[in-house]
Design an enzyme around this catalytic site. Structure first.
Site, PDB file in Angstrom:
ATOM      1  N   ARG A  65       0.812  -1.220   0.000  1.00  9.72           N
ATOM      2  CA  ARG A  65       0.000   0.000   0.000  1.00  9.72           C
ATOM      3  C   ARG A  65       0.844   1.268   0.000  1.00  9.72           C
ATOM      4  NH1 ARG A  65      -3.669  -1.562   4.822  1.00  9.72           N
ATOM      5  NH2 ARG A  65      -2.615  -3.571   4.803  1.00  9.72           N
ATOM      6  N   GLU A 102       1.343  -5.968  12.805  1.00  8.65           N
ATOM      7  CA  GLU A 102       0.201  -6.162  13.711  1.00  8.65           C
ATOM      8  C   GLU A 102      -0.380  -7.571  13.614  1.00  8.65           C
ATOM      9  OE1 GLU A 102      -3.143  -3.541  13.158  1.00  8.65           O
ATOM     10  OE2 GLU A 102      -3.943  -3.985  15.137  1.00  8.65           O
TER      11      GLU A 102
HETATM   12  O1  PRP Z   1       3.105  -0.980  11.736  1.00  9.77           O
HETATM   13  P1  PRP Z   1       2.930  -2.423  11.355  1.00  9.77           P
HETATM   14  O2  PRP Z   1       2.399  -3.261  12.481  1.00  9.77           O
HETATM   15  O3  PRP Z   1       4.167  -3.003  10.774  1.00  9.77           O
HETATM   16  O4  PRP Z   1       1.771  -2.498  10.257  1.00  9.77           O
HETATM   17  C1  PRP Z   1       1.681  -1.608   9.183  1.00  9.77           C
HETATM   18  C2  PRP Z   1       1.848  -2.289   7.871  1.00  9.77           C
HETATM   19  O5  PRP Z   1       0.826  -3.281   7.665  1.00  9.77           O
HETATM   20  C3  PRP Z   1       0.215  -3.095   6.402  1.00  9.77           C
HETATM   21  O6  PRP Z   1       0.895  -3.747   5.363  1.00  9.77           O
HETATM   22  P2  PRP Z   1       0.754  -5.300   5.069  1.00  9.77           P
HETATM   23  O7  PRP Z   1       2.003  -5.981   5.536  1.00  9.77           O
HETATM   24  O8  PRP Z   1      -0.542  -5.815   5.570  1.00  9.77           O
HETATM   25  O9  PRP Z   1       0.836  -5.354   3.499  1.00  9.77           O
HETATM   26  P3  PRP Z   1      -0.053  -4.739   2.327  1.00  9.77           P
HETATM   27  O10 PRP Z   1       0.272  -3.270   2.278  1.00  9.77           O
HETATM   28  O11 PRP Z   1       0.442  -5.450   1.122  1.00  9.77           O
HETATM   29  O12 PRP Z   1      -1.494  -4.986   2.604  1.00  9.77           O
HETATM   30  C4  PRP Z   1       0.354  -1.602   6.172  1.00  9.77           C
HETATM   31  O13 PRP Z   1       0.229  -1.256   4.812  1.00  9.77           O
HETATM   32  C5  PRP Z   1       1.707  -1.291   6.738  1.00  9.77           C
HETATM   33  O14 PRP Z   1       2.732  -1.507   5.798  1.00  9.77           O
HETATM   34  N1  ADE Z   2      -5.472  -2.292  11.486  1.00 11.93           N
HETATM   35  C1  ADE Z   2      -4.933  -2.224  10.274  1.00 11.93           C
HETATM   36  N2  ADE Z   2      -5.645  -1.769   9.209  1.00 11.93           N
HETATM   37  C2  ADE Z   2      -5.078  -1.708   7.986  1.00 11.93           C
HETATM   38  N3  ADE Z   2      -3.826  -2.067   7.735  1.00 11.93           N
HETATM   39  C3  ADE Z   2      -3.089  -2.526   8.761  1.00 11.93           C
HETATM   40  N4  ADE Z   2      -1.792  -2.934   8.828  1.00 11.93           N
HETATM   41  C4  ADE Z   2      -1.532  -3.290  10.098  1.00 11.93           C
HETATM   42  N5  ADE Z   2      -2.603  -3.107  10.876  1.00 11.93           N
HETATM   43  C5  ADE Z   2      -3.587  -2.624  10.051  1.00 11.93           C
END
Ligand code: PRP
Ligand code: ADE
Length: 316
Positions: A65, A102
């Site tokens: 993202r 998370e």
């Molecule tokens: O602060 P954190 O606990 O590390 O979480 C935040 C991350 O989680 C999500 O990405 P995700 O790994 O789900 O990948 P995506 O963007 O491909 O959905 C979001 O886009 C952040 O990169």
């Molecule tokens: N609560 C949340 N919503 C969307 N993206 C996430 N990445 C990690 N935690 C998330």
């Protein structure tokens, strides 16, 4: 609050229990469906980079993202865009780092030649939760010889304290709250979590005379802190917008799990529905109730008293 941020906030949808039970997932893709709001978001990000690090060399986006905003930001600033990808997606010589987020663990990779010694990097992502992803990306940049000038995110889940993990400057332009205690609060208040989430986003600095976050540290125990504060702010909000609803629902939902807080929130309610009465009797009321409160709850009590007082100041 900046009107643009308000518009962006209104577009972000929250989905309970996705991708796992207990996670309130913020879907930022909905922002991209309205070009005006997408423009707003890009403008806010661009302004921040220009003010904090006008001499940035590289914009880095986190898989996946972070790419949505990192790449257009790099283009409008006329800077190179460097992707950080999850394991196995990038060709060539790579640098890598593992991390937890998370709802899981993963490995980030970047092409070894994409950053040169001393280059200033802005790391862009949609959301900061535990901070695991951003911290890992920052480590990767440093390992490659770069300097992290700014960690730029749209949403921060403030209670997860991801920012505390970061040594570099971090700018989230929206703060939200995590789901665990939102569930408790929605249960206590008998409100749907989506509705509660909407109320909380409404309770921004523009609508409240105080910033809830600033007062949290005066309250005991992490869980209770949020419980009390959110209950208080939600009830206060409901009292302001719909006193009859509050009168009907407040006692039944609060009495069972936390009778002490019922007294406290009722005081807030009283303050709102009849400020003059409370102004006159506040001191004697407070002194009468004080002995019934456990000593450990005194900070809570004082904080609520302070909140009430702030409301009175606003209303009178
Ligand atoms: O602060 P954190 O606990 O590390 O979480 C935040 C991350 O989680 C999500 O990405 P995700 O790994 O789900 O990948 P995506 O963007 O491909 O959905 C979001 O886009 C952040 O990169
Ligand atoms: N609560 C949340 N919503 C969307 N993206 C996430 N990445 C990690 N935690 C998330």
């Amino acid at each position: 609050m900046d009107e643009r941020v308000e518009r962006i906030k209104n577009k972000i949808t929250a989905y309970p229990d996705f991708p796992k039970p207990g996670i309130l997932f913020r879907d930022i893709f909905s922002v991209l469906q309205t070009p005006l709001v997408f423009h707003d978001l890009m403008a806010v990000l661009e302004e921040k980079v220009k003010s904090v690090c006008p001499d940035v060399d590289i914009i880095m986006g986190l898989d996946s993202r972070g790419f949505l905003f990192g790449a257009p930001l790099a283009l409008s600033l006329n800077k190179p865009f460097v992707p950080v990808r999850k394991r196995g997606k990038l060709p060539g010589e790579l640098k890598q780092v593992s991390y937890t987020l998370e709802y899981g663990t993963d490995v980030f990779e970047a092409q070894a030649s994409s950053i040169k010694q001393g280059q200033k990097v802005v790391i862009v992502d949609d959301l900061l939760a535990t901070g695991g992803s951003m911290k890992a990306a920052s480590e990767l940049v440093k390992e490659m010889g770069g300097v992290v000038a700014l960690c730029l995110v749209c949403i921060e889940l403030a209670d997860l304290k991801g920012r505390d993990k970061l040594k570099d400057p971090c700018f989230p332009f929206m703060s939200d709250l995590n789901v665990e205690f939102m569930k408790d609060i929605s249960f206590l208040l008998g409100l749907k979590i989506e509705f509660l989430s909407a109320i909380l986003s409404y309770l921004s600095d523009t609508h409240l005379p105080y910033s809830p976050g600033a007062l949290l540290s005066y309250l005991p125990d992490t869980h209770l802190r949020y419980l009390v504060l959110l209950t208080c702010t939600c009830l206060t909000h409901l009292a302001l917008s719909c006193p009859t609803y509050l009168t009907l629902t407040c006692p039944t939902h609060l009495a069972l799990p936390c009778p002490t807080y019922l007294t406290l929130t009722c005081l807030t309610h009283l303050a709102l529905s009849c400020p003059t009465y409370l102004t006159l009797t506040w001191r004697s009321l407070a002194l009468t109730l004080m002995p019934y409160l456990p000593v450990a709850l005194l900070p809570t009590y004082l904080t609520l008293a302070l909140l009430t007082w702030r409301y009175l100041a606003l209303l009178t």
